[in-house]
Design a protein around this motif. Structure first.
Motif, short mmCIF file in Angstrom:
data_model
loop_
_atom_site.label_atom_id
_atom_site.label_comp_id
_atom_site.label_asym_id
_atom_site.label_seq_id
_atom_site.Cartn_x
_atom_site.Cartn_y
_atom_site.Cartn_z
N SER A 226 0.74 -0.85 0.59
CA SER A 226 -0.22 0.49 -0.35
C SER A 226 0.87 1.35 -0.29
O SER A 226 1.88 1.15 0.92
CB SER A 226 -1.25 0.05 0.77
N ARG A 227 -0.04 2.12 -0.76
CA ARG A 227 1.04 3.25 -0.78
C ARG A 227 1.21 4.76 0.44
O ARG A 227 1.49 5.56 0.71
CB ARG A 227 0.58 4.45 -2.25
N ILE B 238 1.39 6.00 6.49
CA ILE B 238 0.49 6.81 7.59
C ILE B 238 -0.55 5.84 8.32
O ILE B 238 -0.42 5.65 9.77
CB ILE B 238 -1.24 6.85 6.45
N TRP B 239 -0.55 4.40 8.09
CA TRP B 239 -0.64 3.63 9.27
C TRP B 239 0.74 3.42 9.85
O TRP B 239 -0.10 2.82 11.16
CB TRP B 239 -0.74 2.09 8.14
N THR C 286 -8.62 -1.32 6.14
CA THR C 286 -8.26 -1.97 4.71
C THR C 286 -9.56 -1.92 3.27
O THR C 286 -9.00 -2.83 2.23
CB THR C 286 -9.54 -2.89 5.04
N GLY C 287 -10.44 -1.08 3.63
CA GLY C 287 -11.22 -0.23 2.91
C GLY C 287 -10.07 0.33 1.55
O GLY C 287 -10.20 0.55 0.45
N THR C 288 -9.20 1.18 2.47
CA THR C 288 -8.35 1.85 1.17
C THR C 288 -7.48 0.98 1.01
O THR C 288 -6.82 1.39 -0.05
CB THR C 288 -7.74 3.05 2.01
N SER C 289 -6.75 0.65 1.85
CA SER C 289 -5.35 -1.15 1.17
C SER C 289 -4.92 -1.24 0.05
O SER C 289 -5.01 -1.61 -0.85
CB SER C 289 -5.23 -1.02 2.71
N TYR C 290 -7.15 -1.52 -0.20
CA TYR C 290 -7.45 -3.02 -1.23
C TYR C 290 -6.71 -2.44 -2.38
O TYR C 290 -6.56 -2.93 -3.46
CB TYR C 290 -8.30 -3.56 -1.07
#
Length: 209
Positions: A107-108, A112-113, A203-207
């Motif tokens: 994930s880009r 942030i995570w 999870t919704g954005t990393s997909y």
């Protein structure tokens, strides 16, 4: 804390963050996986999206446990968190390698995570070791649920990803139980709900990203 000790701590935190985010992850455990099976393009993209979520989760786990360890009040709790971070580091390496096999990328949004999770972990630790360990327990239980869902959603032919997630799920259950044994206290009711909402965003954005 003397200025030199504070500087050393800051540099250590920065070094760990940079290594996690930008250096290749390495596993301390040998992983034996089933042979690769052909996947059509849609299944490959879907499997990669799920593994990108899991990789992002492991990036977050590194930030969380290191943030907690940085402000732990006892050496025993700090050692437990560092051991757990080491096992999560294996998960990170496995997910990273599987993403490469699937021809995909992490994930880009991983910086942030990591930074957000480090801040959450440090805040939890500042409230005491019992609450910090309770945070571990709840986190790992929620991760177990996510992994169970991913096992159901993986393409049938992707047995390599499936094996990785099964091993990760077993480790997460062990971390949750170990945290309870180490003195975890139950989190106040709003916190687990908030954690689930934050997890849904990740999870919704990393997909996709």
């Amino acid at each position: 804390m003397p200025a030199t000790d504070l500087l050393d701590s800051v540099l250590k935190v920065a070094d760990e963050a940079l290594r996690t985010l930008f250096a290749p992850a390495a596993s301390s455990r040998t992983l034996t996986l089933p042979p690769e099976s052909p996947l059509d393009e849609a299944d490959r993209r879907h499997a990669a999206g799920l593994m990108r979520i899991n990789h992002a989760g492991e990036i977050a786990a590194q930030g969380l446990y290191r943030g907690q360890a940085a402000l732990s009040r006892s050496e025993t709790t700090r050692a437990f968190l560092q051991r757990a971070a080491g096992e999560e580091g294996d998960h990170l390496a496995w997910c990273e390698a599987r993403l490469r096999e699937l021809g995909s990328r992490p994930s880009r949004l991983n910086p942030i995570w990591y930074l957000g999770s480090f801040a959450i972990g440090a805040a939890a630790a500042a409230l005491g070791d019992g609450l910090s360990l309770g945070f571990v327990t709840e986190t790992e239980r929620q991760v177990e649920g996510h992994l169970a869902g991913h096992l159901n959603r993986l393409p049938t032919g992707d047995q390599r990803s499936r094996k990785i997630l099964e091993l990760m799920k077993a480790d997460e259950a062990g971390h949750a139980q170990a945290a309870v044994s180490a003195g975890a206290v139950e989190l106040p009711a709003p916190i687990p709900t908030l954690m689930r909402w934050v997890s849904r965003v990740m999870t919704g954005t990393s997909y996709w990203l």
